[in-house]
Design a protein around this motif. Sequence first.
Motif, mmCIF file in Angstrom:
data_model
loop_
_atom_site.group_PDB
_atom_site.id
_atom_site.type_symbol
_atom_site.label_atom_id
_atom_site.label_comp_id
_atom_site.label_asym_id
_atom_site.label_seq_id
_atom_site.Cartn_x
_atom_site.Cartn_y
_atom_site.Cartn_z
ATOM 1 N N PRO A 87 -94.137 128.711 50.971
ATOM 2 C CA PRO A 87 -94.917 129.945 50.937
ATOM 3 C C PRO A 87 -95.811 130.049 52.174
ATOM 4 C CG PRO A 87 -95.905 128.332 49.481
ATOM 5 C CD PRO A 87 -94.625 127.718 50.005
ATOM 6 N N ILE A 88 -96.149 131.289 52.501
ATOM 7 C CA ILE A 88 -97.078 131.575 53.601
ATOM 8 C C ILE A 88 -98.341 132.173 52.992
ATOM 9 C CG2 ILE A 88 -97.487 132.931 55.693
ATOM 10 C CD1 ILE A 88 -94.395 133.114 55.956
ATOM 11 N N GLU A 89 -99.502 131.625 53.390
ATOM 12 C CA GLU A 89 -100.786 132.174 52.962
ATOM 13 C C GLU A 89 -101.569 132.577 54.205
ATOM 14 O OE1 GLU A 89 -102.900 129.806 50.099
ATOM 15 O OE2 GLU A 89 -101.089 129.451 48.930
ATOM 16 N N GLY A 90 -102.069 133.808 54.187
ATOM 17 C CA GLY A 90 -102.827 134.330 55.307
ATOM 18 C C GLY A 90 -101.904 135.021 56.281
ATOM 19 N N PRO A 91 -102.493 135.727 57.171
ATOM 20 C CA PRO A 91 -103.917 135.901 57.428
ATOM 21 C C PRO A 91 -104.512 136.986 56.538
ATOM 22 C CG PRO A 91 -102.654 137.107 59.069
ATOM 23 C CD PRO A 91 -101.664 136.416 58.163
ATOM 24 N N ASP A 119 -96.870 135.403 51.441
ATOM 25 C CA ASP A 119 -96.874 135.377 49.986
ATOM 26 C C ASP A 119 -98.248 135.743 49.442
ATOM 27 O OD1 ASP A 119 -94.144 134.061 49.123
ATOM 28 O OD2 ASP A 119 -94.831 133.066 50.953
ATOM 29 N N ARG A 120 -99.276 135.495 50.261
ATOM 30 C CA ARG A 120 -100.645 135.837 49.856
ATOM 31 C C ARG A 120 -101.473 136.136 51.090
ATOM 32 N NH1 ARG A 120 -105.680 132.563 47.188
ATOM 33 N NH2 ARG A 120 -105.107 130.935 48.643
ATOM 34 N N TRP A 121 -102.059 137.319 51.107
ATOM 35 C CA TRP A 121 -103.043 137.647 52.139
ATOM 36 C C TRP A 121 -104.345 136.944 51.755
ATOM 37 C CZ3 TRP A 121 -101.187 140.060 56.292
ATOM 38 C CH2 TRP A 121 -100.064 140.869 56.164
ATOM 39 N N LEU A 122 -105.115 136.503 52.735
ATOM 40 C CA LEU A 122 -106.377 135.821 52.444
ATOM 41 C C LEU A 122 -107.556 136.680 52.856
ATOM 42 C CD1 LEU A 122 -105.482 132.226 53.691
ATOM 43 C CD2 LEU A 122 -105.545 133.065 51.334
ATOM 44 N N LYS A 123 -108.657 136.509 52.113
ATOM 45 C CA LYS A 123 -109.891 137.210 52.454
ATOM 46 C C LYS A 123 -111.076 136.274 52.227
ATOM 47 C CE LYS A 123 -110.288 139.529 47.940
ATOM 48 N NZ LYS A 123 -109.568 138.509 47.251
ATOM 49 N N ASP A 124 -112.184 136.644 52.792
ATOM 50 C CA ASP A 124 -113.411 135.869 52.668
ATOM 51 C C ASP A 124 -113.700 135.602 51.193
ATOM 52 O OD1 ASP A 124 -115.795 134.612 53.466
ATOM 53 O OD2 ASP A 124 -116.922 136.486 53.353
ATOM 54 N N GLY A 125 -113.966 134.350 50.867
ATOM 55 C CA GLY A 125 -114.281 133.971 49.492
ATOM 56 C C GLY A 125 -113.110 133.371 48.736
ATOM 57 N N ASP A 126 -111.872 133.553 49.250
ATOM 58 C CA ASP A 126 -110.711 132.920 48.616
ATOM 59 C C ASP A 126 -110.776 131.409 48.814
ATOM 60 O OD1 ASP A 126 -109.602 135.326 47.834
ATOM 61 O OD2 ASP A 126 -108.161 135.417 49.491
ATOM 62 N N THR A 127 -109.967 130.704 48.049
ATOM 63 C CA THR A 127 -109.785 129.277 48.280
ATOM 64 C C THR A 127 -108.303 129.012 48.498
ATOM 65 O OG1 THR A 127 -109.600 128.783 45.919
ATOM 66 C CG2 THR A 127 -111.790 128.552 46.919
ATOM 67 N N VAL A 128 -108.031 127.964 49.244
ATOM 68 C CA VAL A 128 -106.674 127.512 49.525
ATOM 69 C C VAL A 128 -106.601 126.058 49.087
ATOM 70 C CG1 VAL A 128 -105.050 126.953 51.369
ATOM 71 C CG2 VAL A 128 -106.357 129.076 51.466
ATOM 72 N N THR A 129 -105.559 125.709 48.353
ATOM 73 C CA THR A 129 -105.390 124.327 47.940
ATOM 74 C C THR A 129 -104.208 123.709 48.682
ATOM 75 O OG1 THR A 129 -103.950 124.933 46.097
ATOM 76 C CG2 THR A 129 -106.309 124.737 45.620
ATOM 77 N N VAL A 130 -104.370 122.446 49.022
ATOM 78 C CA VAL A 130 -103.310 121.633 49.618
ATOM 79 C C VAL A 130 -103.478 120.246 49.022
ATOM 80 C CG1 VAL A 130 -102.360 120.645 51.729
ATOM 81 C CG2 VAL A 130 -103.245 122.980 51.747
ATOM 82 N N GLY A 131 -102.478 119.794 48.274
ATOM 83 C CA GLY A 131 -102.642 118.541 47.550
ATOM 84 C C GLY A 131 -103.836 118.684 46.618
#
Length: 138
Positions: A87-91, A119-131
């Motif tokens: 998946p792609i997250e951002g920008p 797959d998901r646009w990101l905005k201020d206040g979002d969180t991104v998880t990796v592991g």
Amino acid sequence: MTDASANPAQPPLRAAIIPVTPLQQNCTLFWCTETMKGALVDPGGDLPKLKAAVAQAGVTLEKLLVTHGHIDHCGETGTLAKELGLPIEGPHEEDRFWISRLDDDGRNYGIAGSVFEPDRWLKDGDTVTVGNLVLDVI
């Protein structure tokens, strides 16, 4: 590479900088040392180089992250996502204009580029998880 659970002094996050494209923009590979799951940030090009860096670090990619839509930062993101099934997250969605121009910008700058839809646009206040890592989007 050592098992993070065997070394309690291991930091929770590790990173490597991989310059890509003729513009030498910094793509970042970062990963959770507990799970060895990671992400590439701004995989703009030079895909064989990026895949070699991931393999050398012993990381399993979980996703691709994009900070903005300029060709050197995301030109080959869609290609890599399709190839690896990631998946792609951002920008931020305001960069849709730049992403829609990647084919043309690639020709103009001599850099491979193809249009993609994250797959998901990101905005201020979002969180991104990796592991097991949770990162704040600013």
